[in-house]
Design an enzyme around this catalytic site. Sequence first.
Site, PDB file in Angstrom:
ATOM      1  N   HIS A  70     -65.243  53.205  -6.277  1.00  0.00           N
ATOM      2  CA  HIS A  70     -65.101  52.516  -7.562  1.00  0.00           C
ATOM      3  C   HIS A  70     -66.454  52.182  -8.185  1.00  0.00           C
ATOM      4  CE1 HIS A  70     -65.315  49.026  -4.727  1.00  0.00           C
ATOM      5  NE2 HIS A  70     -65.997  48.479  -5.701  1.00  0.00           N
ATOM      6  N   HIS A  86     -70.753  37.315  -7.707  1.00  0.00           N
ATOM      7  CA  HIS A  86     -69.323  37.454  -7.405  1.00  0.00           C
ATOM      8  C   HIS A  86     -69.089  37.478  -5.908  1.00  0.00           C
ATOM      9  CE1 HIS A  86     -70.676  41.631  -7.346  1.00  0.00           C
ATOM     10  NE2 HIS A  86     -69.492  42.136  -7.169  1.00  0.00           N
TER      11      HIS A  86
END
Lengths: 282, 113
Positions: free
Chosen positions: A123, A186
């Site tokens: 991804h 994150h």
Amino acid sequence: MPLVYAGVCSHAPGITGRANQADPTVRDAFYASFDQMRRDIEATKPDALVVIAAEHFANFFMDNMPTFALGMADFYDGPIEDAGWLGIDKFRAPGNRDLSERLIKEVMQTVDVSYAEEWKFDHGIAVPLHFLTPNFDLPIIPANINCQGPPLSPLSRAWAFGEALRRAADALPERIALVGTGGISHWPATPDSGKINEPWDRDFLDRWCRNDRDALLDYDDGTVYTDAGQGGFEIRTFITVSGAAAGATGTVHFYEPIPIFAVGCTVASYDLGATVGVARLI
Amino acid sequence: MSLYYVQKFLYELNRDEGKQQAYMADRDAAIASFELTNEERAALTAPDIGMLFHLGVNGQILMHFAALHQIEWADYLQRMRDGIQAHGPVREGVYAMTGYEGTDVHAKSLGQE
């Protein structure tokens, strides 16, 4: 030719995989910014796109982990994840082995980069390409920085990798575009997923836009881990683009925390106009 | 404790459909060649997502293992939270929870009570 484009964007799998769980207004604004990035890249008429990624154990593992790697193949398959999970169908992206080899040889003059003649996109590259080259008609040269398995590269070396890529791209006859992909703060794929330190992100992006080398390198992994999570290690990809665009100033085209995407979603780029030729003079 | 080999098994599984089919057909056989503790073997064959997270498996590897088992995203996050509550903090690796206010507080902050 001088480097024709340098920008950064997010790559979190939720951007495509969990698209229908996000606020449609914010999501669509983010997608629109990605689409503008595509048009900006296309306008530079690149011959190849170098994607500086921080992959997640698709190709490289702790049995033989390269700090920096570049792809050297005529094609790359992806996504390695389940197509339904990621929301991106299986694809084959074109590469250019010959161009990669010439780029790698020049980068090697100053940075000890590994090369890979086989590379499956996860991804980290598939999500950006889904938006930036949706027809898979632009040759890709993947680059990777180990941001997953410590020990990780010092940030100063991530900057140096960018400088080397710039010098190499400028020396080639082809027109090279460069995109770095990563998260800022994150905590991906953990129970903390969705947590985003927006003030930290905005401060980092301010340093990035100023292309302030000292400020960008003034982080250590301990505080990044605390303030920006495991995902914060991926600032290396942004810093490499900064190194490639030394002397330029940047613009954040989009930044918005989208918790279901698990990241502060970002699209930004440098104005390279003032830097053309600078790298060769250093 | 052999976190490296737990992750190596999952890394190879995630990138190879043939190994995924072999694992689904006979989970014990699929892990037989890896240097693992009984605790790790049990977690990999159950599968026990919460225990694997507690052991320190990198989430970038673990989330695909969860997806292989058709575990939806919200359920995956919950299983990790349950694992921490049942077994305690992550033992090693960089996928420990950092600066963390606790699963309950965080869930509320995300509106995921």
